[in-house]
Design a protein around this motif. Sequence first.
Motif, short mmCIF file in Angstrom:
data_model
loop_
_atom_site.label_atom_id
_atom_site.label_comp_id
_atom_site.label_asym_id
_atom_site.label_seq_id
_atom_site.Cartn_x
_atom_site.Cartn_y
_atom_site.Cartn_z
N HIS A 150 0.83 -1.20 0.00
CA HIS A 150 0.00 0.00 0.00
C HIS A 150 0.87 1.25 0.00
N TYR A 151 2.00 1.19 0.69
CA TYR A 151 2.89 2.34 0.79
C TYR A 151 4.10 2.25 -0.14
N LEU A 152 4.42 1.06 -0.61
CA LEU A 152 5.65 0.89 -1.38
C LEU A 152 5.43 1.02 -2.88
N ARG A 153 4.19 0.89 -3.35
CA ARG A 153 3.97 1.03 -4.79
C ARG A 153 4.21 2.47 -5.21
N ALA A 154 4.44 2.64 -6.51
CA ALA A 154 4.70 3.98 -7.03
C ALA A 154 3.51 4.89 -6.76
N GLY A 155 3.80 6.15 -6.57
CA GLY A 155 2.73 7.10 -6.32
C GLY A 155 3.01 7.94 -5.09
N TRP A 156 2.05 8.79 -4.76
CA TRP A 156 2.28 9.78 -3.71
C TRP A 156 2.37 9.18 -2.31
N ARG A 157 1.79 8.01 -2.07
CA ARG A 157 1.81 7.46 -0.72
C ARG A 157 3.22 7.10 -0.24
N SER A 158 4.13 6.84 -1.15
CA SER A 158 5.49 6.47 -0.76
C SER A 158 6.41 7.68 -0.65
N ASP A 159 5.90 8.87 -0.90
CA ASP A 159 6.70 10.10 -0.85
C ASP A 159 6.27 10.92 0.36
N PRO A 160 7.08 10.96 1.43
CA PRO A 160 6.65 11.66 2.65
C PRO A 160 6.43 13.15 2.45
N ALA A 161 7.12 13.75 1.48
CA ALA A 161 6.91 15.18 1.24
C ALA A 161 5.52 15.47 0.71
N VAL A 162 4.91 14.48 0.07
CA VAL A 162 3.57 14.65 -0.48
C VAL A 162 2.52 14.05 0.44
N SER A 163 2.82 12.89 1.02
CA SER A 163 1.82 12.16 1.80
C SER A 163 1.72 12.62 3.24
N PHE A 164 2.77 13.26 3.77
CA PHE A 164 2.83 13.66 5.18
C PHE A 164 2.88 12.45 6.09
N GLY A 165 3.37 11.30 5.58
CA GLY A 165 3.53 10.12 6.42
C GLY A 165 2.62 8.98 6.03
N VAL A 194 9.51 4.72 16.14
CA VAL A 194 8.49 4.57 15.12
C VAL A 194 8.89 3.46 14.16
N ARG A 195 7.93 2.59 13.84
CA ARG A 195 8.16 1.59 12.80
C ARG A 195 7.75 2.17 11.46
N ARG A 196 8.50 1.81 10.40
CA ARG A 196 8.30 2.42 9.10
C ARG A 196 8.12 1.37 8.02
N ARG A 197 7.30 1.68 7.03
CA ARG A 197 7.20 0.87 5.82
C ARG A 197 8.24 1.31 4.80
N ALA A 198 8.58 2.60 4.84
CA ALA A 198 9.55 3.20 3.93
C ALA A 198 10.06 4.46 4.62
N PRO A 199 11.15 5.04 4.14
CA PRO A 199 11.64 6.27 4.77
C PRO A 199 10.55 7.34 4.85
N VAL A 221 -1.05 3.85 17.24
CA VAL A 221 -1.69 3.75 15.94
C VAL A 221 -0.87 2.76 15.12
N THR A 222 -1.52 1.74 14.57
CA THR A 222 -0.78 0.71 13.85
C THR A 222 -1.48 0.29 12.57
N ALA A 223 -0.65 -0.03 11.55
CA ALA A 223 -1.13 -0.62 10.31
C ALA A 223 -0.72 -2.08 10.21
N GLU A 224 -0.20 -2.66 11.30
CA GLU A 224 0.45 -3.95 11.23
C GLU A 224 -0.37 -5.10 11.81
N SER A 225 -1.57 -4.83 12.30
CA SER A 225 -2.41 -5.87 12.87
C SER A 225 -3.68 -6.05 12.05
N PRO A 226 -4.17 -7.27 11.89
CA PRO A 226 -5.44 -7.47 11.18
C PRO A 226 -6.65 -7.01 11.98
N ALA A 227 -6.48 -6.81 13.28
CA ALA A 227 -7.59 -6.31 14.10
C ALA A 227 -7.91 -4.88 13.70
#
Length: 312
Positions: A150-165, A194-199, A221-227
Amino acid sequence: MSLGVGIVGHGSAGRQHLAALRDVSGARAVAVLEDDPAAGTGGLPRADSWPALLADPDVGLVALCVPPGGRARLAIEALEAGKAVLLEKPPTTSAEEHAAVLAAARSAGRPVGVMLQHRLRLPEPALATDWTGPEVTAVLEVSRYRAPEHYLRAGWRSDPAVSFGGIAAHLGVHYLDLACQLLGTPAAVDLAPVRRRAPGIDSRVAGTVSFEGGATLSFAVTAESPARTERLHLLGPGGALLVADGRVTTTGADGVGTTWPAAPTPALRSEVYREMVHAVATGLPPRRCHLQGALGVTDILARVGRETAVTR
């Protein structure tokens, strides 16, 4: 005459805005500005350009459904063009941006709102209670799974300057904002590693927030649990307030509780637009979903962003 809305960006947020407007009698979507020529516009006319949208006399409100990076600049340009503005969350990426947008709104005499629709879940008795004192302790947890792709594919989500995290800015933001509405102005934020998916893209954030009035908040706040859960629990001398997956329960010092059922999120988005219709008609800020109240969550997320950018 209904308020004409120009939607900027037709991704997930833009489509949600269009759906929300269908249930608002005082507003209508009139155009969509989308840079991707392959993207649809929900059956609405496609604006030729940003200047063309700002020059359209049928557009009285611009809804900015684009990524956070650069959104404040667009908001200021829209205000200077005489348009009211509705910002997607998170509305700005720094206290400086926040102040600049508010200054532009004051100069233009136009209202600015934020799509932080969960504020509308808070019943008046909860808002009438003082939760700001040093006796108040709060706990927050938000869990929503996001695969690494979700965060590693190309696009704005992987760019912290655009996504804000990552997860904090895009899903934790709602309940962190609720905490600020109730507990007051953050004075200090202390974070665990903080745990990170990407820089610069966080997947787990935990820490504490101290507020100016003395209240404290522990949060994770976590994205790492299925709950899947969203939960904010306030404990004070007068009782307790619990917001759990949209349902609100208040409990007095006598142990007697009152529960408000969870309103559907799409209905709350429509209510934000009704607030904007009223704000444009009166010249007043939106009653609940005003930009002024978003400085607290902006400060928290900016602190998360600085920590996430640190190489460990």
